[in-house]
Design an enzyme around this catalytic site. Structure first.
Site, mmCIF file in Angstrom:
data_model
loop_
_atom_site.group_PDB
_atom_site.id
_atom_site.type_symbol
_atom_site.label_atom_id
_atom_site.label_comp_id
_atom_site.label_asym_id
_atom_site.label_seq_id
_atom_site.Cartn_x
_atom_site.Cartn_y
_atom_site.Cartn_z
ATOM 1 N N LYS A 4 0.885 -1.280 0.066
ATOM 2 C CA LYS A 4 0.170 0.053 0.086
ATOM 3 C C LYS A 4 0.950 1.276 -0.259
ATOM 4 C CE LYS A 4 -0.401 -0.201 5.103
ATOM 5 N NZ LYS A 4 -0.860 -0.670 6.215
ATOM 6 N N ARG A 47 1.524 -10.878 7.118
ATOM 7 C CA ARG A 47 1.242 -10.114 6.439
ATOM 8 C C ARG A 47 2.249 -8.551 6.615
ATOM 9 N NH1 ARG A 47 -3.814 -9.725 8.564
ATOM 10 N NH2 ARG A 47 -3.218 -7.777 9.403
ATOM 11 N N ARG A 99 -10.746 -0.691 14.687
ATOM 12 C CA ARG A 99 -10.572 0.051 13.459
ATOM 13 C C ARG A 99 -11.455 -0.790 12.529
ATOM 14 N NH1 ARG A 99 -4.373 1.110 11.362
ATOM 15 N NH2 ARG A 99 -4.677 -0.568 10.097
ATOM 16 N N TYR A 156 13.757 30.915 5.966
ATOM 17 C CA TYR A 156 12.904 31.753 6.492
ATOM 18 C C TYR A 156 12.896 31.861 8.140
ATOM 19 C CZ TYR A 156 10.066 30.996 2.062
ATOM 20 O OH TYR A 156 9.814 31.054 0.707
ATOM 21 N N HIS A 191 -6.058 -7.643 12.869
ATOM 22 C CA HIS A 191 -4.909 -6.721 12.774
ATOM 23 C C HIS A 191 -4.640 -6.422 14.019
ATOM 24 C CE1 HIS A 191 -1.735 -4.386 10.886
ATOM 25 N NE2 HIS A 191 -2.488 -3.310 11.195
ATOM 26 N N CYS A 235 12.210 24.600 3.720
ATOM 27 C CA CYS A 235 10.928 25.189 2.677
ATOM 28 C C CYS A 235 10.453 24.121 2.247
ATOM 29 C CB CYS A 235 11.854 26.143 1.759
ATOM 30 S SG CYS A 235 12.865 27.269 2.928
ATOM 31 N N MET A 236 9.240 24.486 1.201
ATOM 32 C CA MET A 236 8.579 23.897 0.478
ATOM 33 C C MET A 236 9.371 22.918 -0.524
ATOM 34 S SD MET A 236 5.659 24.460 -1.928
ATOM 35 C CE MET A 236 4.615 25.537 -0.972
ATOM 36 N N ASP A 237 10.559 23.193 -1.014
ATOM 37 C CA ASP A 237 11.359 22.750 -2.075
ATOM 38 C C ASP A 237 12.713 22.614 -1.874
ATOM 39 O OD1 ASP A 237 9.047 23.273 -3.918
ATOM 40 O OD2 ASP A 237 9.615 25.441 -3.699
HETATM 41 C C1 PLP Z 1 -0.121 -1.683 6.904
HETATM 42 C C2 PLP Z 1 -0.679 -2.862 7.201
HETATM 43 C C3 PLP Z 1 0.029 -4.155 7.412
HETATM 44 C C4 PLP Z 1 1.447 -4.072 7.595
HETATM 45 O O1 PLP Z 1 2.065 -3.406 8.736
HETATM 46 P P1 PLP Z 1 3.483 -3.347 9.128
HETATM 47 O O2 PLP Z 1 3.551 -2.826 10.536
HETATM 48 O O3 PLP Z 1 4.026 -2.393 8.197
HETATM 49 O O4 PLP Z 1 4.161 -4.725 8.916
HETATM 50 C C5 PLP Z 1 -0.614 -5.358 7.735
HETATM 51 N N1 PLP Z 1 -1.955 -5.350 7.468
HETATM 52 C C6 PLP Z 1 -2.851 -4.404 7.363
HETATM 53 C C7 PLP Z 1 -4.252 -4.503 7.670
HETATM 54 C C8 PLP Z 1 -2.349 -3.296 7.405
HETATM 55 O O5 PLP Z 1 -2.974 -1.965 7.062
#
Ligand code: PLP
Length: 371
Positions: free
Chosen positions: A34, A222, A132, A265, A164, A312-314
């Protein structure tokens, strides 16, 4: 030659996945790609992960999974954040597996499958204590029943049961055991309802749990962060992982300035003597947090230099004293540390954040260059 680039070592990703596999023998590996592969580039990292031994990829959003399909990735992909209005038909049609935590979403996925003519592979998500996504324990039996009804009808196939962790990165946290117990309870209910068997993949372990909690491996782990070589539990060290990303920039301008020069800045940095300043062409629009002002370090001319004044931004400025510095010289913001440069972990520590945020924030102006 670009002003700045993120160099990504794909062999590190392959090696990290292999190392994760050694920690979780017998479990499949779904590498989480992701957020553009945690900022490293989604498709290239996904392919490297599959070469390294992963059998599946995971994304937050369906559009990320479809991007992987468009890039030619044929491996199973699971997507888990599905707000209303997502392209479910396309996802089902392209064989993207979907998470569902409510009976209503099971129905929507089943309807998409009906229109598409392909059974949707669904992973039922249990909320075991993160509060969540997923069904709370009280709602879990109804979710399972709805999924079984749709499976009987032929529109969906229960492919996974999952959850999770909230605190897998805090060794000994009591919630870890509580979540495992709640997960086992959820699995037992699902199995009793017929959503069991060896073809149903049970999974709960992120990177930290892959490394630290063998009892959490079930059928699949995962990991996200560890794949990219960043430690999921920094207080326990690096686990032998290799950071894949090196963020570099080239000095855009180098010049001598007199003592007492206010820099950038707000003049939050003032030169203490005549000195050489170097302009680094990366800013907060590129993910260099403004909070790094007068705080984070980079490697320039073989030595560590603290950012001088406001980011700064850039761009931002470094002060190299009387050391030689010229336009085009390479500055390393972070890497694996082997050349004396800071690591993403050091950046995270100095900014009071986690490495996830350091790497995922690298912006779209910074090309990812693969090695
Ligand atoms: C992002 C995520 C992971 C991976 O988590 P890490 O801590 O980066 O290994 C696994 N499962 C779910 C649902 C996530 O959102």
């Amino acid at each position: 030659m670009t002003p700045a680039e993120a160099r990504v070592d794909l062999s590190a990703i392959r090696d990290n996945v292999a190392l994760l596999g050694e920690h979780a023998p017998g479990a499949e590996i779904m590498v989480v790609v992701k957020a553009d592969g945690y900022g490293h580039g989604m498709a290239a990292c996904g392919r490297a992960a599959l070469e390294g031994g992963a059998t599946r990829l995971g994304t937050a959003y369906i559009r990320e999974a479809l991007e992987l399909r468009a890039a030619g990735v044929t491996a199973p992909i699971l997507s888990w954040i599905i707000p209303p209005g997502e392209p479910l038909d396309e996802a089902v049609g392209q064989g993207v597996e979907l998470s569902a935590g409510t009976p209503a979403l099971v129905d929507e996925i089943a309807a998409a499958a009906g229109r598409t003519g392909v059974a949707a592979r669904v992973h039922l998500k249990a909320d075991t204590g993160l509060a969540r996504g997923g069904a709370a324990p009280a709602d879990w039996p109804a979710l399972v029943d709805r999924a079984m009804a749709r499976q009987f009808e032929g529109t969906i196939e229960v492919a996974g049961l999952w959850s999770h962790f909230a605190c897998a990165d805090i060794p000994g946290h009591p919630s870890v055991h509580a979540q495992l117990t709640a997960f086992d309870d959820a699995l037992a209910i699902a199995e009793k309802a017929g959503a069991g068997g060896s073809h149903v993949i049970r999974h709960i372990a992120n990177s930290a749990a892959t490394m630290l909690l063998p009892q959490a491996h079930y059928d699949m782990v995962r990991p996200g962060l560890a794949t990219y070589g960043l430690s999921p539990v920094p207080e326990l060290g690096g686990f032998g992982l290799r950071p894949a990303m090196t963020l570099v920039a080239r000095i855009a301008l180098a010049k001598r300035v007199p003592v007492g020069s206010g820099v950038s800045y707000g003049h939050l940095y003032v030169t203490e003597r005549e000195t050489t300043l170097g302009l680094v062409p990366l800013g907060y629009a590129d993910g260099i947090l403004r909070h790094a002002t007068n705080r984070a370090e980079v490697l320039a001319g073989g030595r560590r230099r603290r950012i001088a004044g406001r980011v700064c931004m850039d761009q931002f400025v470094i002060d190299v004293g009387d050391d030689p510095l010229a336009e085009g010289d390479e500055v390393i913001l972070f890497g694996d540390g082997s050349r004396g440069e800071p690591t993403a972990q050091e950046w995270a520590d100095s900014l009071g954040t986690i490495t996830h945020e350091i790497v995922t924030r690298i912006g779209s102006r910074v090309p990812r260059v693969y090695r």
